[in-house]
Scaffold this motif. Structure first.
Motif, PDB file in Angstrom:
ATOM      1  N   LYS A  29       0.868  -1.246  -0.009  1.00 47.25           N
ATOM      2  CA  LYS A  29      -0.006   0.117   0.074  1.00 47.25           C
ATOM      3  C   LYS A  29       0.904   1.446   0.018  1.00 47.25           C
ATOM      4  O   LYS A  29       1.774   1.327   0.953  1.00 47.25           O
ATOM      5  CB  LYS A  29      -0.808  -0.102   1.091  1.00 47.25           C
ATOM      6  CG  LYS A  29      -1.829   0.898   1.139  1.00 47.25           C
ATOM      7  CD  LYS A  29      -2.937   0.837   2.495  1.00 47.25           C
ATOM      8  CE  LYS A  29      -4.131   1.577   2.400  1.00 47.25           C
ATOM      9  NZ  LYS A  29      -5.053   1.534   3.086  1.00 47.25           N
ATOM     10  N   ASN A  30       0.777   2.019  -0.901  1.00 46.97           N
ATOM     11  CA  ASN A  30       1.477   3.272  -1.016  1.00 46.97           C
ATOM     12  C   ASN A  30       3.046   2.977  -1.148  1.00 46.97           C
ATOM     13  O   ASN A  30       3.979   3.568  -0.654  1.00 46.97           O
ATOM     14  CB  ASN A  30       1.412   4.337  -0.192  1.00 46.97           C
ATOM     15  CG  ASN A  30      -0.280   4.611   0.044  1.00 46.97           C
ATOM     16  OD1 ASN A  30      -0.747   4.691  -1.203  1.00 46.97           O
ATOM     17  ND2 ASN A  30      -0.663   4.995   1.281  1.00 46.97           N
ATOM     18  N   ASP A  31       3.548   1.876  -1.975  1.00 45.36           N
ATOM     19  CA  ASP A  31       4.620   1.309  -2.070  1.00 45.36           C
ATOM     20  C   ASP A  31       5.331   0.782  -0.860  1.00 45.36           C
ATOM     21  O   ASP A  31       6.546   0.758  -0.661  1.00 45.36           O
ATOM     22  CB  ASP A  31       5.562   2.604  -2.687  1.00 45.36           C
ATOM     23  CG  ASP A  31       5.265   2.824  -4.023  1.00 45.36           C
ATOM     24  OD1 ASP A  31       4.999   1.836  -4.750  1.00 45.36           O
ATOM     25  OD2 ASP A  31       5.459   4.009  -4.692  1.00 45.36           O
ATOM     26  N   LYS A  32       4.528   0.597   0.410  1.00 44.51           N
ATOM     27  CA  LYS A  32       5.139   0.127   1.637  1.00 44.51           C
ATOM     28  C   LYS A  32       4.491  -1.169   1.843  1.00 44.51           C
ATOM     29  O   LYS A  32       3.144  -1.476   1.569  1.00 44.51           O
ATOM     30  CB  LYS A  32       4.598   1.039   2.601  1.00 44.51           C
ATOM     31  CG  LYS A  32       5.470   2.376   2.600  1.00 44.51           C
ATOM     32  CD  LYS A  32       6.020   2.933   3.757  1.00 44.51           C
ATOM     33  CE  LYS A  32       6.559   4.192   3.851  1.00 44.51           C
ATOM     34  NZ  LYS A  32       7.889   4.388   3.223  1.00 44.51           N
ATOM     35  N   GLN A  34       3.031  -4.082   4.006  1.00 48.37           N
ATOM     36  CA  GLN A  34       2.311  -4.296   5.276  1.00 48.37           C
ATOM     37  C   GLN A  34       1.851  -5.696   5.537  1.00 48.37           C
ATOM     38  O   GLN A  34       1.469  -6.511   4.484  1.00 48.37           O
ATOM     39  CB  GLN A  34       0.960  -3.638   5.262  1.00 48.37           C
ATOM     40  CG  GLN A  34       1.109  -1.991   5.132  1.00 48.37           C
ATOM     41  CD  GLN A  34      -0.251  -1.242   5.265  1.00 48.37           C
ATOM     42  OE1 GLN A  34      -1.222  -1.850   4.926  1.00 48.37           O
ATOM     43  NE2 GLN A  34      -0.314  -0.102   5.892  1.00 48.37           N
ATOM     44  N   SER A 127       3.339  -2.511   9.503  1.00 41.68           N
ATOM     45  CA  SER A 127       4.668  -2.788   8.733  1.00 41.68           C
ATOM     46  C   SER A 127       5.177  -3.846   9.396  1.00 41.68           C
ATOM     47  O   SER A 127       4.935  -4.473  10.205  1.00 41.68           O
ATOM     48  CB  SER A 127       5.364  -1.377   9.256  1.00 41.68           C
ATOM     49  OG  SER A 127       5.802  -1.235  10.253  1.00 41.68           O
TER      50      SER A 127
END
Length: 153
Positions: A29-32, A34, A127
């Motif tokens: 999500k948004n390049d992160k 999870q 994260s």
């Protein structure tokens, strides 16, 4: 590549150890990246979905079935294990049952609002670093912290 920590089986003999299959459920999500954690039913500790082998299913598919039952996850598992962690499953006796859980990555396509254990568990997206801090097992913590889905292809 995830560096596997040595397993800690305590005083258990090799023949006493049981195997489970676990799902490291993730999304980007948004390049992160999870990961999805759930609470255990009895102690309410943060864990990843896991369970016993199932007849007629691959280990990865068994992990995916547990992810559905425990967290309402719909997705496809990678059939290659990421690593393994050990723990003592509380079976009502003093020592517990020594278990080694093989971990399989599962990319989450969707989350159901109604699933078999919805009333018994809480789920939470966090994260990788936060997930590693929330779980009890040092071995699982290492797998969560080092997980990178770019290496699955």
């Amino acid at each position: 590549m995830i560096k596997q920590l040595p397993l800690s089986l305590g005083r258990a003999k090799k023949a006493d150890v049981r195997t489970q299959f676990a799902a490291l459920c993730y999304r980007v999500k948004n390049d992160k990246v999870q990961v999805l954690l759930v609470t255990s039913r009895r102690t309410r500790r943060w864990i990843i979905p896991k369970g016993w082998p199932m007849d007629g299913r691959t280990p990865g598919d068994s992990a995916a079935q547990e992810a559905w039952e425990e967290a309402g996850v719909v997705g496809r598992p990678d059939q290659r294990p990421l690593g393994m962690f050990s723990y003592n499953k509380d079976m009502g006796d003093d020592a517990g049952l020594p278990v080694v859980a093989m971990v399989y990555a599962l990319k989450v396509k969707s989350l159901a609002s109604d699933f078999p254990e919805v009333a018994e568990r809480t789920r939470k997206w966090v994260s990788r670093k936060k997930a590693a801090e929330m779980v009890d097992s040092p071995e699982l913590s290492r797998i969560l912290r080092d997980f990178d889905p770019r290496f699955l292809a």
